[in-house]
Write an enzyme that holds these catalytic residues in place. Structure first.
Site, PDB file in Angstrom:
ATOM      1  N   ASP A  83      -5.012   9.991   4.050  1.00  0.00           N
ATOM      2  CA  ASP A  83      -5.316  10.866   5.183  1.00  0.00           C
ATOM      3  C   ASP A  83      -4.323  12.018   5.286  1.00  0.00           C
ATOM      4  O   ASP A  83      -3.260  12.010   4.679  1.00  0.00           O
ATOM      5  CB  ASP A  83      -5.342  10.079   6.503  1.00  0.00           C
ATOM      6  CG  ASP A  83      -4.107   9.216   6.723  1.00  0.00           C
ATOM      7  OD1 ASP A  83      -2.991   9.682   6.420  1.00  0.00           O
ATOM      8  OD2 ASP A  83      -4.248   8.064   7.171  1.00  0.00           O
ATOM      9  N   ASP A 137       0.816  -1.210   0.000  1.00  0.00           N
ATOM     10  CA  ASP A 137       0.000   0.000   0.000  1.00  0.00           C
ATOM     11  C   ASP A 137       0.852   1.263   0.000  1.00  0.00           C
ATOM     12  O   ASP A 137       0.480   2.270  -0.594  1.00  0.00           O
ATOM     13  CB  ASP A 137      -0.920  -0.003   1.220  1.00  0.00           C
ATOM     14  CG  ASP A 137      -2.037  -1.038   1.109  1.00  0.00           C
ATOM     15  OD1 ASP A 137      -2.329  -1.464  -0.020  1.00  0.00           O
ATOM     16  OD2 ASP A 137      -2.609  -1.401   2.156  1.00  0.00           O
ATOM     17  N   ALA A 171      -5.114  11.671  21.004  1.00  0.00           N
ATOM     18  CA  ALA A 171      -4.832  11.928  22.425  1.00  0.00           C
ATOM     19  C   ALA A 171      -5.271  13.328  22.847  1.00  0.00           C
ATOM     20  O   ALA A 171      -4.466  14.140  23.298  1.00  0.00           O
ATOM     21  CB  ALA A 171      -3.343  11.715  22.712  1.00  0.00           C
TER      22      ALA A 171
END
Length: 268
Positions: A126, A51, A189
């Site tokens: 992304d 990928d 986070a």
């Protein structure tokens, strides 16, 4: 219609990658393909590897709208973007030249990332933004120019539907059908206490939405940003606008190896 047989192979520049590229060129020469060393001359762009190589092939060839991308695996691992194997050039030829319904062309949405309203980038998987030092970062999050939240934490990740099975999933994001034109923001986070409060969940935005990030310039850091699997470091970053691009990536997909087949095979 132009015949779809001009193919460019993308592989890493290591000796092993170049060797596999030569091997694939020799295999494909037995069929009705014309191998080109210039990606601009090709109407098929084939990555050799996993990928990561596929994402690099798309990025390095500038997200071609007039070409079809295919992924060719070199190992027996299961990947999301590779539907063919280096040992089966015949299947690749059949898929690209079939006139029946055994294959189809899929259209994958892309993110458009605009930094400081002057630098534009595309992403297939992304976009991420994190602090460059061991310190949390803060920014205001806007949806369609309306303030949504003030974020403080390690960073944010914004993904396409095809990118939802990667980093986003590890952050408890949703897995999204690539046929759904949308994008997703997940927190990395985040702080949630009496002083800071965020939504705490992934949010999915319609294709018409605009997500904007306004960085807190009072903080002593500059962000590290990731475009798919490539780092982008721009010290003076004030604003980031993310939308779903009108551009798409076209890939050849074997029906027996659909997106949901891959999700089941990988995670269940």
């Amino acid at each position: 219609m132009e015949k779809r047989n001009k193919i460019y192979f993308f592989a890493n520049r290591q000796p092993s990658g170049l060797n596999l590229k030569s091997q694939m060129e020799a295999l494909i020469s037995k069929y009705d393909f014309v191998v080109t060393e210039n990606a601009n001359d090709a109407n098929i762009i084939a990555s050799i590897g996993g990928d990561g190589e596929f994402l690099q092939a798309v990025r390095k060839t500038k997200f071609r709208q007039d070409a079809i991308y295919v992924g060719i695996a070199t190992d027996d691992k299961k990947h999301f973007y590779t539907d063919f194997h280096i040992d089966d050039a015949k299947l690749l030829y059949k898929a690209l030249n079939s006139e029946d319904d055994t294959i189809e062309v899929r259209k994958y949405p892309l993110l458009e990332v605009n930094i400081n309203k002057e630098m534009r980038y595309l992403c297939l998987n992304d976009f991420s933004i994190k602090s460059s030092i061991i310190k949390s970062m803060s920014m205001d999050v806007y949806i369609d120019d309306d303030k949504f939240e003030s974020f403080r934490g390690d960073g944010l990740l914004i993904s396409t539907p095809t990118g939802s099975t990667g980093y986003s999933k590890s952050l408890d994001g949703a897995i999204i059908d690539p046929l759904t034109r949308c994008f997703q923001m997940t927190e990395i986070a985040s702080f949630n206490n009496n002083n800071y409060r965020t939504i705490g969940n992934a949010i999915i935005l319609n294709e018409e939405r605009k997500l904007s990030l306004v960085l807190d310039k009072m903080e002593d850091y500059y962000p590290i940003m990731g475009l798919d699997n490539e780092a982008l470091s721009i010290q003076n970053t004030d604003t980031i606008d993310v939308t779903l691009s009108k551009n798409i990536i076209k890939t050849v997909k074997v029906k027996e190896n659909s997106f949901w087949d891959k999700v089941e095979r990988t995670f269940l």
